[in-house]
Design an enzyme around this catalytic site. Structure first.
Site, PDB file in Angstrom:
ATOM      1  N   ASP A 166     -65.672   7.290   1.247  1.00 31.10           N
ATOM      2  CA  ASP A 166     -65.775   5.911   0.664  1.00 31.10           C
ATOM      3  C   ASP A 166     -65.956   4.850   1.689  1.00 31.10           C
ATOM      4  OD1 ASP A 166     -64.580   3.760  -1.019  1.00 31.10           O
ATOM      5  OD2 ASP A 166     -62.793   3.468   0.232  1.00 31.10           O
ATOM      6  N   ASP A 198     -58.749   5.874  -4.517  1.00 27.42           N
ATOM      7  CA  ASP A 198     -59.210   7.001  -4.132  1.00 27.42           C
ATOM      8  C   ASP A 198     -58.333   8.305  -4.122  1.00 27.42           C
ATOM      9  OD1 ASP A 198     -61.638   5.669  -2.830  1.00 27.42           O
ATOM     10  OD2 ASP A 198     -60.296   5.288  -1.102  1.00 27.42           O
TER      11      ASP A 198
END
Length: 630
Positions: free
Chosen positions: A322, A523
């Site tokens: 990420d 996430d």
């Protein structure tokens, strides 16, 4: 759930562990062996026979009880060979060999647990900061109480240097907190009245009062404790694989022992084969190597939740990372201020930040922080009107100020075009336009900057064996592309929803085992879908920490590369120990079957093999030759 103090856990673990109870029987076997030897020396072999027998029986009885319990759970292990060899020795009238096997087996268990205890020491150190007692107000008086007695609504006194025991809010005074244990952030932060304080933080300033909002068992640091404890009690897939191979080895041992007896008519050869196979490196090497690797990685500030996660981390080939808060700082930073004639950069920033005090937007917070960091004195705004997602307008010191996107400010300006100021701004940056008294006064350029260590981290990940790196972000594609291009990743994905991140992780499986690295709630699904999920920091998004297999307890992504290297080394050492140990055991079994290794010598030989296997597995505690190089 009650958080068990670290000082109490070892004693309880000893009482609860059958294997450790077996290890406690080693002194009985040793005393029996010594007493029997003295009796033989004095010419009393018959009495020595019974002493050897009696010294063997307690170990055999404890072992048989555990075998029955294991079989009841549907588990078949190599402990059966140990029980078979001792029983056979007594049945064949060879109690001395049985006594030696009992001593070697119980002693081997003691050595194994010593090795595991040595390996777990660094993981246990993560639990050492858990508070035991605290000072609670009771009818205006202070009393020291156990953490388990604290309930929501209680008020506590947190003294300087103490670890905050539970989650709460600042009741009175200002709290200066060291959050390094939770976030890796070395700079203490200040929290005013009503602000949230997480357990595990250390009071770095004057004493303050804390209103409890959650009991100890549900607080932030207790969650970390549970993660560590779960890691300590986990069983690696490699260890479970060893259990399955144990059945094969058990059958092989019985066939070789029975064949030696059948072909030669010498039952002592069968006994020698059983003795040589007791215990086996297959069940000793893996747990010690895995726990040693987890302990080594814990010293880096990286928590591996399970032994299976360590094995998976050792095999990863693809990293999906990420962007926000992982490769970047996760917060907007003011890069430049372009001011029109008649305005200084500081004055333009002061006017914009003064107005932005009325907004809760992340960009507004970044501007306010930037102004205060420059020592600018902000004025209270008046007549503020905010158009969500576009900008604000209001008055600051009697002047009409408009702050927001270029189109928003341009529509409200009588002079100047904010878009003409954008040239030269970094790709992917956020441009905030400012107009004062109807004229465009300049722009403020912000960006979520790449971490200074990010390029080096990605390079180290590749050196650690990661063949493919994918940047996956929910941010705008142009912003993600700008960051990815600077870092040289293999693939760039932007504007991803949580579902799209999961799809990206699944798509990358064709290139090998996938590691997902992230820190936000969005996430969490992708972390769970990956072969290995890695969460940055144990605070903040609890969902990501819970879904992840690996949690970085320090805010240093570089530690992940070191963790991968340590995991690969531990995995290699475990395999090496199993292969070499099994090879030596099988060789010794062949020699025993041929009649060249009697039962007593066989027991001593096997113990040497076991000691060598355990000591080799303990090498996973160290960083290896590369880690020791300056």
């Amino acid at each position: 759930m009650t958080v068990v103090p670290a000082a109490e856990r070892p004693a309880r673990a000893w009482i609860a562990s059958p294997a450790r109870l077996r290890a406690a029987l080693a002194p009985i076997a040793l005393i029996g062996l010594g007493a029997g030897a003295v009796l033989i020396f004095r010419g009393e072999p018959d009495l020595a026979f019974w002493v050897f027998t009696l010294a063997t029986l307690p170990v055999l009885a404890a072992l048989l009880v555990e075998i029955v319990v294991s079989l009841g759970r549907g588990e078949v292990g190599l402990d059966l060979i140990a029980g078979l060899s001792m029983s056979t020795a007594l049945l064949f009238g060879e109690p001395l060999a049985g006594n030696v096997v009992a001593l070697m087996y119980a002693g081997g268990q003691a050595l194994e647990h010593f090795a595991e205890g040595r390996a777990r020491r660094d993981m246990t150190a993560l639990l050492g900061r858990v508070a035991r007692t605290t000072m609670r107000y009771d009818d205006g008086r202070l009393e020291e109480v156990a953490i388990d007695a604290i309930e929501p609504g209680d008020r506590l006194l947190i003294r300087q240097g103490e670890v905050v025991p539970v989650d709460g809010t600042v009741a009175e005074g200002a709290a200066v907190l060291d959050l390094s244990a939770l976030t890796g952030e070395a700079i203490p932060v200040e929290r005013g009245q009503g602000a949230e304080v997480l357990s595990g933080a250390t009071s770095a300033g004057p004493a303050f009062d804390l209103d409890v909002v959650r009991p100890a068992a549900d607080s932030t640091y207790a969650r970390i404790v549970r993660l560590v404890e779960a890691a300590q009690h986990s069983k690696a897939p490699m260890a479970r694989l060893a259990d399955r191979y144990a059945i094969v080895f058990l059958v092989f041992t019985v066939v070789v022992a029975g064949g030696a007896w059948f072909l030669t008519g010498d039952r002592l050869r069968a006994l020698a084969v059983l003795v040589v196979a007791t215990p086996c490196p297959l069940i000793l090497a893996v747990p010690v190597a895995v726990i040693s690797g987890m302990s080594r990685i814990a010293r880096l500030g990286v928590l591996i939740k399970t032994g299976g996660a360590l094995e998976a981390l050792a095999r990863v080939a693809v990293a999906v990372i990420d962007k926000t808060g992982t490769l970047t700082h996760g917060r907007a930073t003011l890069l430049t201020v372009k001011a029109a004639p008649g305005f200084s950069a500081d004055e333009l920033l002061r006017l914009a930040a003064s107005l932005e005090q009325a907004s809760g937007h992340v960009v507004a917070a970044a501007l306010v922080d930037a102004a205060r960091s420059r020592g600018l004195v902000l004025s209270p705004p008046a007549s503020v009107r905010e158009t969500a997602g576009f900008g604000l307008e209001g008055e600051v010191d009697g002047r009409a100020v408009v702050v927001g996107g270029s189109s928003f400010v341009g529509e409200r300006s009588l002079q100047g075009d904010p878009r003409a100021w954008r040239s030269g701004s970094p790709e992917g940056a956020v441009v905030v336009a400012v107009a004062v008294d109807g004229a465009v006064a300049g722009i403020l350029v912000l960006a979520d900057e790449i971490r200074a260590d990010a390029p080096g981290v990605l390079r180290r990940l590749r050196e650690a064996g990661i063949r493919r790196i994918v940047l996956a972000s929910g941010d705008r594609l142009d912003v993600a592309t700008a960051v990815g291009a600077k870092l040289g990743v293999d693939r760039i994905l932007g504007e991803l929803t949580p579902d799209a991140k999961v799809a990206a992780v699944i798509a990358e499986r064709s290139h090998g085992p996938v590691m997902m690295v992230g820190d936000g709630v969005n996430d969490a699904p992708a972390l769970a879908a990956a072969s290995v999920g890695v969460a940055l920091g144990a605070r903040g998004a609890a969902a990501s920490s819970e879904a992840a297999d690996v949690v970085l307890l320090v805010d240093e992504l570089g530690k992940l590369a070191e963790a991968i290297e340590a995991a690969r080394r531990a995995y290699r050492i475990a395999l090496q120990s199993v292969v070499v140990g099994l090879g030596l055991s099988v060789l010794a079994m062949g020699i025993a079957a041929l009649g060249y290794l009697p039962p007593l010598a066989g027991a001593l030989t096997q113990e040497v093999i076991d000691v060598a296997v355990i000591l080799n597995a303990l090498r996973a505690l160290t960083g290896g030759r590369r880690a020791r190089q300056p």
